[in-house]
Every structure is written in structure tokens, then in C-alpha cells.
Write a protein that holds these residues in place. Structure first.
Motif, PDB file in Angstrom:
ATOM      1  N   ILE A  57       0.850  -1.190   0.000  1.00  0.00           N
ATOM      2  CA  ILE A  57       0.000   0.000   0.000  1.00  0.00           C
ATOM      3  C   ILE A  57       0.885   1.239   0.000  1.00  0.00           C
ATOM      4  CG2 ILE A  57      -1.950  -1.132   1.152  1.00  0.00           C
ATOM      5  CD1 ILE A  57      -1.079   0.099   3.792  1.00  0.00           C
ATOM      6  N   HIS A  61      -1.271   5.599   3.354  1.00  0.00           N
ATOM      7  CA  HIS A  61      -2.254   4.640   3.859  1.00  0.00           C
ATOM      8  C   HIS A  61      -1.744   3.959   5.129  1.00  0.00           C
ATOM      9  CE1 HIS A  61      -4.283   4.268  -0.359  1.00  0.00           C
ATOM     10  NE2 HIS A  61      -4.181   5.514   0.063  1.00  0.00           N
ATOM     11  N   ASP A  64      -2.521   6.296   7.852  1.00  0.00           N
ATOM     12  CA  ASP A  64      -3.921   6.127   8.281  1.00  0.00           C
ATOM     13  C   ASP A  64      -4.062   4.920   9.199  1.00  0.00           C
ATOM     14  OD1 ASP A  64      -4.757   8.329   6.809  1.00  0.00           O
ATOM     15  OD2 ASP A  64      -5.495   7.131   5.128  1.00  0.00           O
ATOM     16  N   ARG A  69      -7.256   5.286  11.469  1.00  0.00           N
ATOM     17  CA  ARG A  69      -8.237   5.823  10.524  1.00  0.00           C
ATOM     18  C   ARG A  69      -8.514   4.686   9.542  1.00  0.00           C
ATOM     19  NH1 ARG A  69      -4.739  11.222   9.718  1.00  0.00           N
ATOM     20  NH2 ARG A  69      -5.269  12.205  11.699  1.00  0.00           N
ATOM     21  N   ASN A  71     -11.286   3.684   7.753  1.00  0.00           N
ATOM     22  CA  ASN A  71     -12.359   3.704   6.756  1.00  0.00           C
ATOM     23  C   ASN A  71     -11.948   3.085   5.425  1.00  0.00           C
ATOM     24  OD1 ASN A  71     -14.039   4.925   8.565  1.00  0.00           O
ATOM     25  ND2 ASN A  71     -13.718   6.977   7.789  1.00  0.00           N
ATOM     26  N   ARG A  72     -10.690   3.215   5.046  1.00  0.00           N
ATOM     27  CA  ARG A  72     -10.248   2.708   3.748  1.00  0.00           C
ATOM     28  C   ARG A  72      -9.910   1.214   3.782  1.00  0.00           C
ATOM     29  NH1 ARG A  72      -6.958   5.517   0.940  1.00  0.00           N
ATOM     30  NH2 ARG A  72      -6.913   7.395   2.162  1.00  0.00           N
ATOM     31  N   PHE A  73      -9.939   0.584   4.959  1.00  0.00           N
ATOM     32  CA  PHE A  73      -9.547  -0.817   5.087  1.00  0.00           C
ATOM     33  C   PHE A  73     -10.741  -1.688   5.465  1.00  0.00           C
ATOM     34  CE2 PHE A  73      -5.897   1.774   6.526  1.00  0.00           C
ATOM     35  CZ  PHE A  73      -5.037   1.494   5.477  1.00  0.00           C
ATOM     36  N   SER A  74     -10.902  -2.792   4.751  1.00  0.00           N
ATOM     37  CA  SER A  74     -11.934  -3.768   5.102  1.00  0.00           C
ATOM     38  C   SER A  74     -11.343  -4.750   6.118  1.00  0.00           C
ATOM     39  CB  SER A  74     -12.376  -4.540   3.857  1.00  0.00           C
ATOM     40  OG  SER A  74     -11.294  -5.323   3.365  1.00  0.00           O
ATOM     41  N   ARG A  77      -9.002  -6.998   4.264  1.00  0.00           N
ATOM     42  CA  ARG A  77      -7.704  -6.385   3.948  1.00  0.00           C
ATOM     43  C   ARG A  77      -6.804  -6.388   5.179  1.00  0.00           C
ATOM     44  NH1 ARG A  77      -3.939  -5.752   0.395  1.00  0.00           N
ATOM     45  NH2 ARG A  77      -3.245  -3.647  -0.003  1.00  0.00           N
TER      46      ARG A  77
END
Length: 115
Positions: A57, A61, A64, A69, A71-74, A77
Motif C-alpha cells: 500500500i 495509507h 492512516d 483511521r 475507513n479505507r480498510f476492510s 484487507r
């Protein structure tokens, strides 16, 4: 000066549920997985740049991730990050324990095996 009575409300044990998030269980799971990822990054004394290379990544990221933070990671992931860091991730489906009031998802950290 008159003392004011402070009302205290007992929480559910899940801060995200207490704050009214519909996806409280998923948020809690993501935080637990991110805690382990960040523990491994810190343990290995990796720079954010090196961690980004290992995880595939961008460095921002990783920033984050270490600041939670998420929100961008499931969930998937975050589990992939753990495997990329050399950890096994095991999903176990079991009957709800009689001691717990409701079924749920939890992360268990297993100590190193002796084998």
C-alpha cells in the motif's frame, strides 16, 4: 455552592454501539485487527515506507493505519496484512457460549506454539 447530580449511563461494552453506529461490530473487529497489525509493525521497528512496501500500500495509507483511521480498510484487507506480516489468521465458527448473552465476533491472540 450546590452539588449537581451527575447521571452515569452504563455502556454496552462496545463504544461504537454506544455511539449509535449501525456497523459497530465491524468497526470493533477492524480496530482489534489493526491493533495487532500495528503491534507487529512497531515490534519490527518498521518505518512507514518499509511497512508500505511489505503491505503493498502507499505510505500515506500506512499513516492512516497507524492512526486507526480505518475507513479505507476492510476486515479482509486487515487480515491480509496480518498474513503478509507472517501471521496465520484463523476463522472459527462455534456455538454461542452459555456465559455470553449474545453471539459475536472476537479476535483471540494465540501465543507462540512450542512445536
Amino acid at each position: 455552592m450546590a452539588k449537581r447530580k451527575i447521571e452515569v449511563e452504563t455502556g454496552t461494552g462496545n463504544v461504537f454501539a454506544d455511539l449509535g453506529y449501525a456497523d459497530a461490530k465491524e468497526r470493533t473487529l477492524k480496530v482489534e485487527l489493526a491493533l495487532e497489525v500495528n503491534r507487529l509493525l512497531k515490534e519490527r521497528k518498521l518505518t512507514q515506507a518499509r511497512a508500505a512496501e511489505l503491505l503493498g500500500i502507499a505510505q500515506p495509507h500506512v499513516s492512516d493505519l497507524v492512526r486507526y483511521r480505518l475507513n479505507r480498510f476492510s476486515v479482509e484487507r486487515l487480515m491480509q496484512f496480518l498474513t503478509q506480516l507472517g501471521k496465520d489468521v484463523e476463522i472459527r465458527i462455534a456455538t454461542k457460549s452459555a456465559r455470553r448473552s449474545r453471539p459475536g465476533v472476537r479476535v483471540l491472540h494465540v501465543a507462540k506454539s512450542l512445536s
